[in-house]
Design an enzyme around this catalytic site. Structure first.
Site, PDB file in Angstrom:
ATOM      1  N   TRP A   1       0.866  -1.184   0.000  1.00  0.00           N
ATOM      2  CA  TRP A   1       0.000   0.000   0.000  1.00  0.00           C
ATOM      3  C   TRP A   1       0.899   1.228   0.000  1.00  0.00           C
ATOM      4  O   TRP A   1       1.814   1.321   0.823  1.00  0.00           O
ATOM      5  CB  TRP A   1      -0.854   0.069   1.267  1.00  0.00           C
ATOM      6  CG  TRP A   1      -2.015  -0.856   1.360  1.00  0.00           C
ATOM      7  CD1 TRP A   1      -2.007  -2.146   1.836  1.00  0.00           C
ATOM      8  CD2 TRP A   1      -3.376  -0.557   1.023  1.00  0.00           C
ATOM      9  NE1 TRP A   1      -3.274  -2.669   1.808  1.00  0.00           N
ATOM     10  CE2 TRP A   1      -4.142  -1.713   1.319  1.00  0.00           C
ATOM     11  CE3 TRP A   1      -4.021   0.561   0.511  1.00  0.00           C
ATOM     12  CZ2 TRP A   1      -5.513  -1.780   1.110  1.00  0.00           C
ATOM     13  CZ3 TRP A   1      -5.391   0.505   0.310  1.00  0.00           C
ATOM     14  CH2 TRP A   1      -6.125  -0.655   0.609  1.00  0.00           C
TER      15      TRP A   1
ATOM     16  N   GLN B   1      11.216   8.117  -7.662  1.00  0.00           N
ATOM     17  CA  GLN B   1       9.866   8.269  -7.101  1.00  0.00           C
ATOM     18  C   GLN B   1       9.361   9.699  -7.247  1.00  0.00           C
ATOM     19  O   GLN B   1       8.159   9.927  -7.404  1.00  0.00           O
ATOM     20  CB  GLN B   1       9.857   7.882  -5.617  1.00  0.00           C
ATOM     21  CG  GLN B   1      10.272   6.445  -5.352  1.00  0.00           C
ATOM     22  CD  GLN B   1      11.747   6.317  -5.039  1.00  0.00           C
ATOM     23  OE1 GLN B   1      12.585   6.964  -5.659  1.00  0.00           O
ATOM     24  NE2 GLN B   1      12.070   5.467  -4.086  1.00  0.00           N
TER      25      GLN B   1
ATOM     26  N   LYS C   1       5.333   6.962   1.781  1.00  0.00           N
ATOM     27  CA  LYS C   1       6.011   5.696   1.521  1.00  0.00           C
ATOM     28  C   LYS C   1       5.461   5.090   0.231  1.00  0.00           C
ATOM     29  O   LYS C   1       4.287   5.260  -0.104  1.00  0.00           O
ATOM     30  CB  LYS C   1       5.789   4.713   2.677  1.00  0.00           C
ATOM     31  CG  LYS C   1       6.204   5.238   4.055  1.00  0.00           C
ATOM     32  CD  LYS C   1       7.715   5.374   4.188  1.00  0.00           C
ATOM     33  CE  LYS C   1       8.110   5.788   5.603  1.00  0.00           C
ATOM     34  NZ  LYS C   1       7.870   7.205   5.895  1.00  0.00           N
ATOM     35  N   ASP C   2       6.325   4.351  -0.479  1.00  0.00           N
ATOM     36  CA  ASP C   2       5.942   3.745  -1.746  1.00  0.00           C
ATOM     37  C   ASP C   2       5.081   2.502  -1.531  1.00  0.00           C
ATOM     38  O   ASP C   2       4.954   1.982  -0.421  1.00  0.00           O
ATOM     39  CB  ASP C   2       7.180   3.379  -2.557  1.00  0.00           C
ATOM     40  CG  ASP C   2       7.956   4.610  -2.990  1.00  0.00           C
ATOM     41  OD1 ASP C   2       7.336   5.675  -3.136  1.00  0.00           O
ATOM     42  OD2 ASP C   2       9.183   4.503  -3.165  1.00  0.00           O
ATOM     43  N   LYS C   3       4.539   1.997  -2.643  1.00  0.00           N
ATOM     44  CA  LYS C   3       3.577   0.897  -2.562  1.00  0.00           C
ATOM     45  C   LYS C   3       4.231  -0.468  -2.403  1.00  0.00           C
ATOM     46  O   LYS C   3       3.959  -1.175  -1.433  1.00  0.00           O
ATOM     47  CB  LYS C   3       2.678   0.895  -3.803  1.00  0.00           C
ATOM     48  CG  LYS C   3       1.659  -0.250  -3.804  1.00  0.00           C
ATOM     49  CD  LYS C   3       0.735  -0.195  -5.008  1.00  0.00           C
ATOM     50  CE  LYS C   3      -0.275  -1.339  -4.959  1.00  0.00           C
ATOM     51  NZ  LYS C   3      -1.200  -1.336  -6.104  1.00  0.00           N
TER      52      LYS C   3
END
Length: 390
Positions: A66, A174, A92-94
């Site tokens: 998530w 990102q 935060k990334d997935k």
């Protein structure tokens, strides 16, 4: 338009490997301003404030696969409250296992503790009188596995003996978009007040899409917005919002008001980041030891994130900064953008330290563990070994 990440600290032959084969291969544990690591699977037991005014609650969210914004949307939906009631310290990334602190107001502890969302765990619920704001963290601890390595014992020893104390402080992929690195291009168009081009770049301009997504973007490129809307799925919520808003007002600038203010700011921030990365590349040939005219932070040279109140360095670094401003034909006053934000123009260190760096090999897996201060990117560390950003 490249993202300007092309220099390395380590002088070595880089190896091929698979990063993020599984979410568990990329663990990100947030570190609080006090230095507490929000460890995966561990209760911290933060104490409630003694005299609670009934305002704020802080809590830890551990999530697998998530990203921050999608997790927040689901929490908002589950608690039947509003997005504006929530905040978080960092994004935060997935495709990872991550922990981070969230804050909210207008909810009871029991409401949060009773949330049941797949692959999301909420714990360490704490009463506070302080609003949790973006940036309220020291940094992050990363534990990363790179799989599928085919290296000789000699190569393994050579890599194991490498010491990496700092990296170039690039903004990572990102910031520009993992799948479609176009965020900075949209940001440049917004700076130029070319909202039509910004709209088409974000909603159209297919890069690596297939299927309905590819067709939807192709339809946008030829102005078939209503047909495109039917093909964009729920993973393209922001594209759909933009198109719907444009169809309502027939105004490309007005279309962007359908997006969260943070996202609109991120477009211009990405353009600033793109220019900053170029400064690192140009400074690389001169080295990163302090030189006459440098503006230092922790005895480290900084570069400017160009904005309306930019303070230029002197010396070599100042020449680099001014050269980029002139080439881009920038008018600093134009970084005050109505409905998008005022982009002040801060400074950022051009190299950043790595803390508690450790590495190990097991079978065909290279594991890295390290800590970075907030605003720095783990993929800039891993690319020193693999040469890849993703």
């Amino acid at each position: 338009m490249p993202i300007n990440i092309n220099k390395f600290i380590l002088d070595m032959e880089r190896f091929d490997g698979t990063l993020k084969k599984y979410p568990e291969d990329f663990i990100v544990e947030e570190i609080t301003p006090e230095g507490t690591v929000l460890e995966v699977g561990k209760e911290i037991g933060f104490e409630d404030v003694e005299k609670w005014h009934g305002s704020f609650i802080h809590f830890t969210v551990e999530k697998t696969n998530w990203n921050t914004m999608d997790a927040l949307k689901q929490i908002v939906r589950t608690t039947k409250t509003k997005r504006k009631n929530f905040g978080f310290a960092g994004t935060k990334d997935k495709f990872a296992v991550t922990t981070q602190r969230f804050g909210c107001f207008g909810l009871k502890k029991e409401q949060l503790e009773n949330i049941n969302i797949k692959d999301i765990v909420i714990r360490d619920v704490q009463k506070s009188n302080k609003k949790l704001r973006m940036g309220d963290l020291w940094g992050n601890k990363f534990t990363i596995k790179i799989r599928g390595l085919d290296l000789s014992k000699k190569e393994i020893k050579r890599i194991s003996d490498l010491k990496l104390d700092y990296v170039l402080n690039y903004y990572g992929i990102q910031r520009f978009g993992l799948i479609r690195p176009i965020t900075h291009i949209v940001g440049k168009f917004i700076y130029e007040r070319d909202f039509e081009s910004a709209f088409y770049t974000y909603c159209g301009t297919p890069i690596s899409e297939t299927g309905d997504s590819l067709e939807a973007r192709q339809l946008v490129d030829v102005g078939e917005f209503k047909k495109a809307l039917k093909l964009f799925n729920r993973n393209h919520d922001y594209e759909k919002r933009l198109i719907q808003q444009y169809l309502k007002y027939k105004d490309f600038k007005m279309a962007f008001t359908a997006l969260p203010p943070q996202l609109n700011s991120m477009f211009v921030n990405a353009y600033q980041a793109y220019l900053f990365n170029e400064m690192i590349n140009k400074r690389f040939e001169y080295g990163f030891d302090a030189k006459e005219g440098d503006i230092l932070e922790d005895n480290t040279p900084t570069g400017t994130l160009i904005g309306y109140n930019t303070e230029f360095s002197g010396g070599i670094q100042g020449e680099i900064e001014k050269e980029i401003v002139e080439r881009e034909n920038l008018d600093l006053k134009k970084f005050k953008i109505e409905d998008f934000g005022n982009f002040y123009g801060t400074r950022r260190k051009m190299i950043t330290p790595i803390y508690d760096f450790k590495s190990s090999f097991e079978n065909d897996i290279f594991e890295l563990s390290f800590k970075l201060e907030r605003g720095n990117y783990a993929t800039i560390v891993t690319r020193e070994f693999t040469g890849n950003l993703s």
